[in-house]
Design a protein around this motif. Structure first.
Motif, mmCIF file in Angstrom:
data_model
loop_
_atom_site.group_PDB
_atom_site.id
_atom_site.type_symbol
_atom_site.label_atom_id
_atom_site.label_comp_id
_atom_site.label_asym_id
_atom_site.label_seq_id
_atom_site.Cartn_x
_atom_site.Cartn_y
_atom_site.Cartn_z
ATOM 1 N N ASP A 186 3.666 23.356 -4.056
ATOM 2 C CA ASP A 186 4.475 22.639 -3.316
ATOM 3 C C ASP A 186 5.973 22.954 -2.735
ATOM 4 O O ASP A 186 6.350 22.628 -1.568
ATOM 5 N N LEU A 187 6.594 24.135 -3.267
ATOM 6 C CA LEU A 187 7.609 24.903 -3.041
ATOM 7 C C LEU A 187 7.343 25.575 -1.628
ATOM 8 O O LEU A 187 7.967 25.448 -0.468
ATOM 9 N N ILE A 188 6.178 26.328 -1.453
ATOM 10 C CA ILE A 188 5.884 27.248 -0.376
ATOM 11 C C ILE A 188 5.320 26.319 0.610
ATOM 12 O O ILE A 188 5.534 26.650 1.864
ATOM 13 N N ALA A 189 4.517 25.416 0.200
ATOM 14 C CA ALA A 189 4.024 24.326 1.226
ATOM 15 C C ALA A 189 5.233 23.707 1.996
ATOM 16 O O ALA A 189 5.326 23.378 3.149
ATOM 17 N N MET A 190 6.173 23.387 1.303
ATOM 18 C CA MET A 190 7.466 22.679 1.632
ATOM 19 C C MET A 190 8.283 23.373 2.821
ATOM 20 O O MET A 190 8.320 23.097 3.745
ATOM 21 N N GLY A 191 8.058 24.824 2.477
ATOM 22 C CA GLY A 191 8.463 25.714 3.311
ATOM 23 C C GLY A 191 7.865 25.791 4.674
ATOM 24 O O GLY A 191 8.444 25.924 5.812
ATOM 25 N N ARG A 192 6.605 26.045 4.593
ATOM 26 C CA ARG A 192 5.824 26.153 5.805
ATOM 27 C C ARG A 192 5.873 24.896 6.736
ATOM 28 O O ARG A 192 5.656 25.087 7.901
ATOM 29 N N VAL A 193 5.758 23.823 5.915
ATOM 30 C CA VAL A 193 5.757 22.401 7.033
ATOM 31 C C VAL A 193 7.049 22.331 7.662
ATOM 32 O O VAL A 193 7.087 21.797 8.815
ATOM 33 N N ASN A 194 8.391 22.737 7.086
ATOM 34 C CA ASN A 194 9.372 23.035 7.825
ATOM 35 C C ASN A 194 9.519 24.061 8.864
ATOM 36 O O ASN A 194 9.926 24.097 10.144
ATOM 37 N N TYR A 225 0.890 -1.056 -0.158
ATOM 38 C CA TYR A 225 0.005 -0.014 -0.075
ATOM 39 C C TYR A 225 0.795 1.146 0.041
ATOM 40 O O TYR A 225 2.002 1.379 0.927
ATOM 41 N N ILE A 226 0.951 2.004 -1.007
ATOM 42 C CA ILE A 226 1.607 3.395 -1.132
ATOM 43 C C ILE A 226 0.687 4.417 -0.998
ATOM 44 O O ILE A 226 -0.164 4.735 -2.084
ATOM 45 N N ILE A 227 0.874 5.397 -0.241
ATOM 46 C CA ILE A 227 -0.004 6.535 0.095
ATOM 47 C C ILE A 227 0.841 7.716 -0.457
ATOM 48 O O ILE A 227 2.069 8.002 -0.175
ATOM 49 N N VAL A 228 0.139 8.380 -1.205
ATOM 50 C CA VAL A 228 0.789 9.562 -1.930
ATOM 51 C C VAL A 228 0.020 11.016 -1.569
ATOM 52 O O VAL A 228 -0.948 11.084 -1.781
ATOM 53 N N ALA A 229 0.855 11.999 -1.205
ATOM 54 C CA ALA A 229 0.308 13.317 -0.762
ATOM 55 C C ALA A 229 1.239 14.176 -1.454
ATOM 56 O O ALA A 229 2.391 14.310 -0.878
ATOM 57 N N ALA A 230 0.782 15.507 -1.844
ATOM 58 C CA ALA A 230 1.638 16.560 -2.238
ATOM 59 C C ALA A 230 1.926 17.448 -1.033
ATOM 60 O O ALA A 230 1.358 17.263 0.021
ATOM 61 N N SER A 231 2.804 18.158 -0.966
ATOM 62 C CA SER A 231 3.263 19.027 0.000
ATOM 63 C C SER A 231 2.144 19.898 0.395
ATOM 64 O O SER A 231 1.867 20.149 1.562
ATOM 65 N N GLY A 232 1.610 20.129 -0.590
ATOM 66 C CA GLY A 232 0.483 21.290 -0.301
ATOM 67 C C GLY A 232 -0.848 20.702 -0.145
ATOM 68 O O GLY A 232 -1.948 20.816 -1.240
ATOM 69 N N GLY A 256 4.140 15.369 22.271
ATOM 70 C CA GLY A 256 4.356 16.805 21.764
ATOM 71 C C GLY A 256 3.040 17.178 20.837
ATOM 72 O O GLY A 256 2.073 16.671 20.529
ATOM 73 N N PHE A 257 3.138 18.527 20.572
ATOM 74 C CA PHE A 257 2.297 19.099 19.517
ATOM 75 C C PHE A 257 2.935 20.170 18.651
ATOM 76 O O PHE A 257 4.032 20.706 18.890
ATOM 77 N N CYS A 258 2.525 20.362 17.400
ATOM 78 C CA CYS A 258 2.822 21.268 16.424
ATOM 79 C C CYS A 258 1.925 21.801 15.738
ATOM 80 O O CYS A 258 0.875 21.288 15.518
ATOM 81 N N VAL A 259 1.824 23.230 15.333
ATOM 82 C CA VAL A 259 0.964 24.031 14.826
ATOM 83 C C VAL A 259 0.583 23.361 13.198
ATOM 84 O O VAL A 259 1.995 22.981 12.590
ATOM 85 N N VAL A 260 -0.273 23.141 12.788
ATOM 86 C CA VAL A 260 -0.534 22.718 11.488
ATOM 87 C C VAL A 260 -0.604 23.999 10.478
ATOM 88 O O VAL A 260 -1.402 24.650 10.555
#
Length: 324
Positions: free
Chosen positions: A220-228, A167-174, A209-213
């Motif tokens: 995807d580039l902006i989303a990748m920046g935000r998740v980091n 089972y392979i689950i795929v999701a974009a950064s955004g 722990g916890f982290c803001v979503v």
């Protein structure tokens, strides 16, 4: 011995059997189940919760609540996580980066399935000798496009199991799924820094722990920046350990993101300055914002770091119109 894949496959099958509820799309490629949880499919909050629990080896549930601080005068969601088997869950299932074969690297590939493959040189070998012999497996891929037939075959070959059981689950950064499951890596973000600073991981009893979503953006580039950014500036991990206080004192001042020379800047800026190569970014940037370590042997607490809400506000307001 616990099989993380046996448990995770049960969760993956929930999406296969009820794709409308989870807002996912299920494809069959070379016999494997490829679940679109945030590329073309919407992949909502329930899918995000389920995928995150898969990345915790299906050993702990996660919850969504409210981040306790306002960012630019707004309250955002936060993912709350718990880990009773920290090294197994975070290193074996959650950590990303896996060399499928020499010269073929998948930097955003994770999931319990790597414990079936156990390839030489995989980062997992630095943490644990755990391996899973289960005949089915689950992998997650952070990718802005759907898996090609060649990419799916690579994963089938790497795991060495019948494709019908993969089972392979795929999701974009955004995507909502990626935003939640990456924010939930706040414990893994701390674990790898502890190991790098030579803390004995056998001392760890549990972690939470916890982290803001971050707000989702279909870039995807902006989303990748935000998740980091949320990990570095908006996440707190709490580790309970059993050791001498001196062992904690040796590392507590080194493992939070505020100790990095690049601290205070958006990850996207740092990433672009280093040639858009994750592995050229200073390793200290892959650190949590705040850490609390509780020593159950002595009852003492040790804390470090801080939230950096102004950087999060800048990151969350950065849009496609601000890109260079």
């Amino acid at each position: 011995m616990i099989s993380v894949n046996e448990r995770a496959v049960r969760l993956a099958k929930q999406m296969v059997h009820d794709p409308d509820y989870y807002q996912v799309e299920v494809h069959r490629i070379h016999g494997a189940y490829v679940i679109d949880a945030g590329v073309e499919a919407r992949g909502g909050w329930e899918a995000a919760k389920l995928v995150t629990e898969i990345l915790f080896g299906a050993l702990n549930e996660i919850t969504i609540d409210t981040f306790p601080e306002r960012i630019d005068d707004v309250y955002y969601n936060a993912v709350h996580v718990h880990s009773d088997r920290v090294v197994l869950q975070q290193a074996a299932c959650n950590i990303s980066g896996w060399e499928l074969r020499p010269g073929k690297y998948a930097p955003v590939l994770a999931g319990p399935g790597r414990t079936v493959a156990r390839k030489p040189g995989d980062w997992l070998s630095c943490y644990s000798d755990y391996s899973d012999q289960y005949h089915q497996a689950v992998l997650t891929v952070e990718k802005g496009t759907m898996m090609s037939e060649e990419e799916v075959q690579d994963l089938i070959d790497a795991c060495g199991i019948d494709p019908e059981g993969l089972y392979i689950i795929v999701a974009a950064s955004g995507s909502t799924v990626c935003s939640v499951e990456v924010a939930a890596r706040i414990l893994e973000q701390t674990l790898h820094r502890l190991r790098e600073e030579k803390f004995n991981l056998d001392n760890i009893v549990e972690a939470h722990g916890f982290c803001v979503v971050p707000p989702v953006v279909k870039d995807d580039l902006i989303a990748m920046g935000r998740v980091n950014d949320v990990l570095m500036y908006g996440g707190q991990s709490t580790f309970t350990v059993d050791c001498e206080d001196s062992e904690i004192e040796a590392v507590i001042g080194k493992i939070t993101s505020d100790k990095c020379s690049e601290y205070g800047r958006m990850f996207l800026e740092i990433y672009q300055e280093h040639g858009c190569d994750f592995y050229q970014v200073p390793m200290e940037m892959y650190s949590p914002a705040k850490v609390l370590i509780i020593n159950q042997r002595t009852g003492r607490r040790f804390k470090a770091g801080e939230f950096k809400l102004d950087v999060l506000a800048k990151s969350f307001n950065f849009s496609i119109y601000d890109k260079k």
